[in-house]
Design an enzyme around this catalytic site. Structure first.
Site, PDB file in Angstrom:
ATOM      1  N   LYS A 134      -4.019  -0.427   6.976  1.00 48.64           N
ATOM      2  CA  LYS A 134      -3.754   0.290   8.159  1.00 48.64           C
ATOM      3  C   LYS A 134      -4.982  -0.108   9.061  1.00 48.64           C
ATOM      4  O   LYS A 134      -6.278   0.009   8.386  1.00 48.64           O
ATOM      5  CB  LYS A 134      -3.851   1.859   8.229  1.00 48.64           C
ATOM      6  CG  LYS A 134      -2.500   2.255   7.699  1.00 48.64           C
ATOM      7  CD  LYS A 134      -2.725   3.803   7.295  1.00 48.64           C
ATOM      8  CE  LYS A 134      -2.328   4.695   8.516  1.00 48.64           C
ATOM      9  NZ  LYS A 134      -2.352   5.957   8.396  1.00 48.64           N
TER      10      LYS A 134
HETATM   11  O1  G3P Z   1      -2.010   8.629   9.933  1.00 51.64           O
HETATM   12  C1  G3P Z   1      -1.806   9.552  11.131  1.00 51.64           C
HETATM   13  C2  G3P Z   1      -1.057  10.719  10.914  1.00 51.64           C
HETATM   14  O2  G3P Z   1      -1.414  11.266   9.768  1.00 51.64           O
HETATM   15  C3  G3P Z   1      -1.542  11.795  11.788  1.00 51.64           C
HETATM   16  O3  G3P Z   1      -1.092  12.824  11.573  1.00 51.64           O
HETATM   17  O4  G3P Z   1      -0.761  15.447  11.553  1.00 51.64           O
HETATM   18  O5  G3P Z   1      -3.067  14.300  11.625  1.00 51.64           O
HETATM   19  O6  G3P Z   1      -1.568  14.439  13.577  1.00 51.64           O
HETATM   20  P1  G3P Z   1      -1.714  14.330  12.009  1.00 51.64           P
END
Ligand code: G3P
Length: 225
Positions: free
Chosen positions: A86
Site C-alpha cells: 500500500k
Molecule cells: O486503510 C484504510 C481504512 O482502513 C480506513 O478505514 O475505518 O479507519 O476509516 P477507517
C-alpha cells in the site's frame, strides 16, 4: 467483488475465515497500532494462517519515495507471494509507484479521497486504489459515488486497476458497491459480522427449528428421521 478483512487481530481473522468466504486481509499503520505487537510478528502470523492464495495488503511507512521502495522490498521478502504494497497517493507516493511498477512489484494506492488521485495511480500501474468511503461521507461528500466514479474512470480508460473500497461503517455502503460491480471492498470485522446479523433472519430460522422439534422431537435433525 472481492471481500477482504480490514484488521490485524488474528483471532478475528480466524473467526471470519472459518465462517465466511473472504479473499484476503488489509492493514495500515493504525490497524497495526491497535494490535500493539511487533508489526512483522503479527503480519507473518496472518500470512501463515491465510496462506498464499489469499491477498495481503500492507502499507509502506517511509516518507520518501526511495524509503517506500525499500519498505516494499522488505515487506515482500517477509510476506511472500500475493502481497500488495500500500502506497499513499501523495507526491512521493506517485514517484514510488512508478519505481515499483518498473520493478514488477504489485501495489495498492491508498488514502484516496479524489478520483484524480485514483486516475494518476492507475496510470502509474496500481493493481488497486483504495477510496475511503465512510471518511468521505464524514467530510460531507458521497463516498459511494466517489468509489463508483473511480470504477467508471478505470473502465472508460481501459485500466486494469481495480477499486479496493475501504472505510465502511454500514452494510448499505458495501451493498451499493456490490451492485455496481467494483473490484473489491475491505471491511472491518464488526461490519462484516453485521452483514448477516439480523433479528428477522434469526427469528425465521428459530421458527423452522421450533416447528421441526414439534414434529420429530427435541434435539432431532433430518439425519435422525
Ligand atoms: O486503510 C484504510 C481504512 O482502513 C480506513 O478505514 O475505518 O479507519 O476509516 P477507517
Amino acid at each position: 467483488m472481492k471481500l477482504m478483512i480490514d484488521d490485524a487481530h488474528i483471532e478475528q481473522i480466524k473467526k471470519i475465515y472459518e465462517f465466511y468466504p473472504v479473499d484476503g486481509v488489509t492493514t495500515n499503520p493504525s490497524i497495526l497500532y491497535k494490535v500493539g505487537r511487533k508489526p512483522f510478528e503479527v503480519l507473518k502470523e496472518i500470512r501463515e494462517f491465510i496462506g498464499e492464495n489469499s491477498e495481503m495488503h500492507v502499507q509502506a511507512t517511509a516518507e520518501t519515495a526511495e524509503g517506500m521502495v525499500e519498505d516494499a522490498k522488505y515487506i515482500l521478502e517477509q510476506l511472500g507471494e500475493n502481497t500488495f504494497i500500500k502506497i499513499p497517493a501523495i507526491q512521493e507516493g506517485f514517484k514510488a509507484m512508478k519505481i515499483l511498477h518498473r520493478e514488477n512489484m504489485k501495489f495498492t494506492a491508498t488514502a484516496i479521497y479524489t478520483p484524480m488521485q485514483a486516475f494518476l495511480a492507475a496510470k502509474a500501474g496500481a493493481s488497486y486504489t483504495a477510496p475511503y468511503v465512510n471518511r468521505l461521507d464524514n467530510l460531507g461528500y458521497d463516498g459511494v459515488q466517489v468509489a463508483k466514479d473511480i470504477h467508471d474512470i478505470f473502465c472508460e480508460n481501459d485500466f486494469d486497476t481495480e477499486v479496493l473500497a475501504a472505510s465502511f461503517k454500514n452494510s448499505q455502503q458495501i451493498l451499493e458497491l456490490c451492485k455496481y460491480g467494483v473490484g473489491a471492498a475491505t471491511v472491518a470485522p464488526d461490519v462484516i459480522f453485521s452483514l448477516v446479523k439480523n433479528k428477522v433472519v434469526e427469528s425465521a430460522v428459530d421458527d423452522f427449528i421450533s416447528d421441526f422439534t414439534k414434529l420429530v422431537g427435541e434435539g432431532k435433525t433430518m439425519k435422525d428421521c
